[in-house]
Write an enzyme that holds these catalytic residues in place. Sequence first.
Site, PDB file in Angstrom:
ATOM      1  N   GLU A   1      41.760  54.410  -4.659  1.00  0.00           N
ATOM      2  CA  GLU A   1      40.786  53.302  -4.679  1.00  0.00           C
ATOM      3  C   GLU A   1      40.248  53.068  -6.095  1.00  0.00           C
ATOM      4  O   GLU A   1      40.031  51.926  -6.502  1.00  0.00           O
ATOM      5  CB  GLU A   1      39.657  53.579  -3.687  1.00  0.00           C
ATOM      6  CG  GLU A   1      40.153  53.489  -2.244  1.00  0.00           C
ATOM      7  CD  GLU A   1      39.143  53.976  -1.227  1.00  0.00           C
ATOM      8  OE1 GLU A   1      38.687  55.136  -1.366  1.00  0.00           O
ATOM      9  OE2 GLU A   1      38.799  53.221  -0.306  1.00  0.00           O
TER      10      GLU A   1
ATOM     11  N   GLU B   1      42.941  59.223   4.419  1.00  0.00           N
ATOM     12  CA  GLU B   1      41.658  59.421   5.112  1.00  0.00           C
ATOM     13  C   GLU B   1      41.801  59.537   6.619  1.00  0.00           C
ATOM     14  O   GLU B   1      41.052  60.245   7.280  1.00  0.00           O
ATOM     15  CB  GLU B   1      40.701  58.273   4.778  1.00  0.00           C
ATOM     16  CG  GLU B   1      40.153  58.310   3.367  1.00  0.00           C
ATOM     17  CD  GLU B   1      41.042  57.599   2.356  1.00  0.00           C
ATOM     18  OE1 GLU B   1      42.230  57.328   2.686  1.00  0.00           O
ATOM     19  OE2 GLU B   1      40.562  57.308   1.264  1.00  0.00           O
TER      20      GLU B   1
END
Length: 712
Positions: free
Chosen positions: A107, A127
């Site tokens: 990210e 995740e």
Amino acid sequence: MTAANPVTTAREDGILVARIANPPVNALSAAVRAGLLAAAREAAADASVKALVLAAEGRTFIAGADITEFGKPPVPPSLPEVIDALEALDKPVVAAINGAALGGGLEVALGCHARIAAPGAKLGLPEVKLGILPGAGGTQRLPRLIGAAAAARLASEGEPVDAAKAAQLGIVDAVAEGDLLAAAKAKALALVGTAPRRASALTDKLTPATREEFEQAAAAIAKKAGDNPSVAAILDCVRLTFDTPFAQGMAAEREAFKRLVADDRSKAMRHLFFAERESSRIPGQPKGTTARPVAKAAVIGAGTMGGGIAMCFANAGIPVTVIETSEEGLQRGLERVGQTYDISVKRGSLKPEERERRMGRITGKVGLEAAADADIVIEAAFEEMGVKKDIFGTLDRVAKPGAVLATNTSYLNVDEIAAATSRPGDVLGMHFFSPANVMKLLEVVRAEKTSPDALATAVEIGRKLAKVPVTVGVCFGFVGNRMLSKRTAEVERLLLEGASPSDIDAALAAFGFRMGACAMGDLAGLDIGWRIRKATGKKAPVADALCEAGRLGQKTGAGYYRYEKGDRTPHPDPAVTAIIEKLAAERGITRRAIPQQELIERLVFPMINEGARILEEGVAYRPGDIDVIWLYGYNWPAQNGGPMFYAGLAGLPHIVERLDRFAEQTGDESLRPAALLRRLAAEGRSFADLKESDVAALSAGAAPAKAPAAGA
Ligand code: CAA
């Protein structure tokens, strides 16, 4: 480099290079976040700086958010804030990605205006494996950059892609041929004067056609994921990119992240992440212990297990000799290995040339003398002490000095097997799980006299074979099968008391298991347990009766269930009901309908109880080791963290109360709660509170303890 200042900056060729150094994996701790934000501000404030390059020291770029910070009060700056600041810069920002860019790490890179990856880099959003979703813009920037369908797949599967694939998908702009930092700097300079390409502002991938493509992909992903809330949230957030402004999408992602991270499900999955890493540490190893080199292996026995183990070596690039007692047995075994590889080739997961390379690493030989040049020998012959002793006696004579001699026994006493040799220090257990080439668990059984370096060798080789090695002590069935036997005993009782095989399997499915106990028994073959029971004088009325009726499981078309030819779907069978009803009547049992919750508790709580005893005896070093064993050896549902973690969720006082009740109900005093379980319940603690040193102290006085105290 201090942990307080893990991001340093330097001006190089008119570029501000920010270097992240937060060993071991450059997780995004509060200090790293603050350092990145400071670097963005420094680049903005200095007119002489033309561009910003983010680079990382050590083996990886950024492994993601610091998972240890989850659940604690947030410390500013938040990661989305940092990434926004990087992206907002009017000067080019380029990420130089070495090693892994995972989760928050990717990210951060997505907040940069361009990304250059080293050829060996791995990029992904894992995740979902922690029960959460990308929480720093991953669900909003990635779809805008590479398209919603591809982004949804990446985030919901959680598997990283390599640099080449990342370039193909458009995640990275280029793969660096030579020096990564030099390539990133060159890219940054080339971008000076151009409009920054901000992923948050891209719109060209958000069209009606890509929306349709996304919805198709989303339907398939949702179907496969079942009721996984992380996947549902990922799909919802990615869908927002089509008709919701970026800022609103970010707010929705944050809300979903907060909800998921606070859930027991994510806590359980995070527990397993750390438990798996901790399980690789072996207590009591003298400092400086190193593994012995292994260039060649031998596997004794070309049965299903032996063949599977040989495949593990061949897959890892280690030449292996498979040894049998007869030419026919050998040929049958090697053919089966070849056929297993053929299935992978047919499915497209293995290239034909790679199949040949792997088969080329497997040599078949008759006679134990062929083990003479192996650095590690794994015996996977019949489960009979006499057979094992004979083999190890011969190995003692023929194996080269220093070879590790391992048995794949699933329940026999490894100390006794070791005593058949004059070198018990070299002997240990390496218990693979069926199918050995697929299941990730390896129970490494440390016997009384196993030497530290032999143990280290087994663990290291286990990792090379892509297994998760967990070291345990000697006892009947070790950790996994010893606990399983408690569940199996309850299956027998519950069948007689009134449950059907389908009721039992439905209860386990409701609990989260992909396969129930009865269906699993049919798949593995009911004769395995039957043989062990016969050898040990044990009885299981229902399973014994099924075997006596020729119902050995799928291979005979009938077991707990009935199977159509060539089909693995289990069908309930009235013949089984008749067998069970007769057995129950003979025992004077009035059968009753058993509620599903009671079935679950009867099946799971006795296993937890046995886990507690295993800890008391020091056969496992940590509660987390037991959880890892059940996750990788028996497909325990990750979302409730393994049996010992789950005990905390169910509540120890409740488990104690139920076990006492079960003991009274069945008259089986062995179901009474273990002393450790009672004590923890009374103290308001759970297994998760038990440290390795607590377990070592517990077992110090226990008779069969094999675990030396931590640090001994
Ligand atoms: N946070 C905290 N600690 C971490 C960590 C993380 N994200 N990733 C790894 N570690 C720790 C491990 O616990 C381990 O610690 P110990 O040595 O004390 O056991 C150490 O770093 C080394 O890890 P590995 O043994 O796993 O090392 P490896 O070289 O085999 O693998 C890796 C490296 C591929 C990066 C692997 O560690 C990994 O997959 N890490 C997790 C990646 C991940 O899940 N990232 C997403 C985090 S969530 C997120 O980022 C949310 C968000 O959107 C903001």
